[in-house]
Scaffold this active site. Structure first.
Site: not given
Ligand SMILES: NC(=O)c1ccc[n+]([C@@H]2O[C@H](COP(=O)([O-])OP(=O)(O)OC[C@H]3O[C@@H](n4cnc5c(N)ncnc54)[C@H](OP(=O)(O)O)[C@@H]3O)[C@@H](O)[C@H]2O)c1
Ligand SMILES: NC(=O)c1ccc[n+]([C@@H]2O[C@H](COP(=O)([O-])OP(=O)(O)OC[C@H]3O[C@@H](n4cnc5c(N)ncnc54)[C@H](OP(=O)(O)O)[C@@H]3O)[C@@H](O)[C@H]2O)c1
Lengths: 430, 430
Positions: B207, B136
């Site tokens: 990720k 994020g």
């Protein structure tokens, strides 16, 4: 699609940082070439002592004439790792005039006169990168300048000096006093023979100026930064901090005022709660906490100094600057469009922990409380301890302007019943 | 020196992230313009449900025809915040074909088929930025791609999924079991109605693939990442972890093999010492630990998700990409020159904590120890606990290849005296 003409890099300085830059440029030449898109060649190394043995660096590259090196005209990138204001400033501006881009680790110069350097870079269409100038290996300048370029930064608060963090951590862990902990830091190589720049907060103040300028898109000079060293922090202060669930760190704090119309930058020791991420930064590590409007609370942690960590930051910049050269582009330059004023320390609003030595008689607390009230400083908690006619009062305040607190302390000193102000420490990070 | 023609930005998707991007583009238009050097204009917003009320977004910008929007030809930058593989992939490649640069938050697509996107960007001389796809708001992609471009990264280890960290933290703090903690996370909005992508590690694996690719300059696809979810972590595991001075985190770990000739990427729950910086990452926060040859140990910490933190990362990319457009340049593209092979999980070398239910009779420990020895897995410590004919054995090993450990466990299961393997957990971060 590798270009064949190598990019030429000149090193100004080949000490702790410069020698590591040279070493990595040699040992990792292939990786650097692949990442840049062209090989890089060490084209010259300026030093003060030409006869010093410098492993891995061909003797013919060494020169004591740094000025001639930056004026050669065929240098693509100058890496300035001499330090200090002069001759570094003149060398850097001369380098721009002769078409080079510049990577520097020089916090002192950037804090003192960054504007001159930025302007010279801009005028000649060249890059000025300086990731290594703040918090060594920790990527910080680039995240602030680029990753957070779409956000609004409200606060940057960090441990940006490893020497003082080592000393404070030692005091915290072992209960040692300041000079004992300093001796340990010196013996282990964490403190220099003359530790003034570190322990008096000059080094941290330079970094605070750089960070505030970038975070708030405004010019902040070294003189704008309030600075208090950590030589007067005592074992008793740590004991008080522990009682409050806190520890003590030397912090660099850059803040936007609540109304958004001004900023402040300051360096001083402060109590922070043990639960704060900065509280657990041990030894000589650095860490910087950033609060941004959209991103929220971020932290960056790592080694803040040392030849090889600092060289990592220099080389990251070198890759970026070389890529820009190949693209005939430049990275972000100075961003100072907000032109926010930098407010003096008196306008900083924070909390305080004050220890007073007072007479052990009735009415003292009432007197002291009246002085706080008269200066508009609201008290959060008070702790009284007394024995043998001597007593101490520990007052922790709510948030108040620094000027109001100073006024309070001045008035307290004038009270007959107050024998002395043993310590005043700000409380941050709550 | 502000350009007057604004740069045109089209939003694909206007959900949790997209609506925040649009909001900040409007409220902070002046800052963005100053930092970019030209105003940016929201030129179109593609959604699925055109009739939904979208505060602050002029109705005439809304369209359900995302394809037509990316084909308009006058768009400078496409921000893709739809998510998922299709239609996002086709929209992004079409955008490049029509001259736009792209900012995306789409970890699933990048992990699955990043190469196709990079190639399309490269072919058309445009940028592909995706800071928001991993962790994020935390600046991570840019530090890895740029700040550490002059260094050699050996390991990236992180908490990259906030939902699972919230659940594990709740289990650790309250002693709750997995489903109880999941219910709490769902009630508080930290877990989605269908939490599979988070709790089974799919999100973290995507990720890990992205991080490994960037850290090691090689292509790592989602299928290359070993993945184990955290649904089987029990309160008993936390109790065992505590006894070892550890806690349990779901970690994404990307490592260079000791010989430097291959890499691995994996996601699984693991015990880490309480003293490790990742151990104190609470609630839904993310943090990523990076070990580089010259820089040493770095950590990046912050909110890993949420509309506004993720929008911060998207907007940072937007500023960079817009600046590149103005400079007619591009930022760093794919860097996959090392072409290192990705080794299977069996070759990962780490430590293990194994709990066995065994018969409470003499000789069991000797039998068990023999099995470990036969598979070349060296034992660090053993703890025996017995009552009423039932007993448990807890074995902590030294570092061993995962394949050797699997072989050991298989053989242990065949022993008459071993009633069951209660848990196997890797031990990291030491
Ligand atoms: N050391 C760190 O951990 C660290 C961390 C972050 C940033 N920095 C910054 O990095 C810079 C360099 O620090 P350092 O620790 O590498 O310093 P250093 O070890 O003292 O090295 C300084 C180098 O500059 C050379 N030099 C001095 N005056 C010169 C002159 N007039 N012309 C040409 N060369 C000259 C010296 O030559 P000789 O070798 O002949 O003496 C030496 O090679 C400073 O700005 C410092 O603030 C350092
Ligand atoms: N949410 C986070 O915290 C977070 C964090 C990091 C990364 N991300 C990534 O950011 C991306 C967006 O996530 P989000 O949470 O914002 O998702 P979201 O709230 O579900 O929003 C998705 C948006 O895409 C629109 N959409 C769906 N299909 C479409 C189509 N075929 N054509 C045009 N528009 C379409 C939806 O339209 P309607 O509004 O009409 O339904 C909605 O506006 C994902 O890749 C996600 O992985 C999210």
């Amino acid at each position: 699609m590798m270009r064949t003409r190598p990019l030429k890099v000149a090193l100004l300085g080949c000490g702790v940082v410069g020698s590591e830059v040279a070493r990595i440029m040699t040992t990792h030449a292939d990786d650097l070439a692949a990442r840049i898109g062209a090989p890089v060649e060490l084209a010259g190394v300026a030093v003060r002592r030409p006869d010093k043995v410098r492993e891995g660096i061909p003797g013919e590259l060494i020169t004591t004439d740094a000025t001639a090196l930056v004026k050669r005209g065929d240098i693509d990138v100058i890496v300035e790792v001499i330090g200090g204001v002069e001759p570094a400033r003149t060398l850097i501006t001369t380098a721009f005039e002769h078409g080079a881009s510049v990577v520097s680790a020089n916090k002192a110069l950037l804090a003192q006169d960054g504007a001159t350097l930025y302007e010279a870079a801009d005028q000649h269409g060249r890059d000025l990168y300086f990731e290594a100038a703040v918090a060594g290996a920790i990527p910080l300048i680039r995240p602030l300048r680029e990753s957070l370029a779409g956000d609004k930064i409200n606060r940057v608060m960090g441990i940006v000096n490893g020497t003082t963090n080592f000393i404070l951590d030692a005091m915290d862990t072992s209960g040692a006093g300041y000079s004992e902990a300093l001796d340990e830091a010196t013996a282990l190589g964490y403190a220099e023979a003359d530790p003034t720049a570190d322990v008096e907060g000059f080094d941290a103040a330079a970094k605070a100026a750089i960070l505030a300028g970038i975070a708030f898109h405004t010019r902040v000079r070294l003189d704008d930064v309030y600075r208090e060293g950590m030589t007067e922090v005592t074992a008793a202060d740590f004991a008080s901090a522990k009682r409050m669930g806190c520890t003590i760190k030397l912090l660099a704090i850059c803040e936007r005022a609540a109304d958004g119309e001004s900023v402040t930058a300051r360096v001083h020791p402060a109590m922070i709660p043990l639960s704060h991420p900065l509280a657990s930064v041990r030894e000589a590590y650095n860490a910087v906490f950033v609060e941004a409007e959209a991103a929220g609370r971020l932290m960056f942690y790592g080694p803040g100094a040392g030849g090889s960590p600092t060289a990592s930051a220099v080389l990251g910049d070198l890759v970026a600057v070389c890529r820009n050269r190949l693209n005939e582009a430049t990275g972000p330059g100075e961003s100072a469009y907000t032109q926010l004023p930098v407010s003096p320390m008196g306008e900083v609003v924070t909390r305080y922990h004050i220890s007073l030595d007072v007479a052990d008689k009735p009415g003292v607390l009432a007197q002291v409380a009246t002085v706080f009230a008269e200066h508009g400083v609201s008290i959060d908690t008070v702790r009284q301890q007394g024995k043998d006619g001597e007593a101490s009062l520990v007052v922790v305040t709510h948030r108040a302007p620094d000027a109001a607190l100073s006024g309070t302390v001045e008035a307290l000193r004038k009270l007959d019943t107050v024998r002395g102000v043993a310590s005043i420490m700000r409380v941050e990070g709550e």
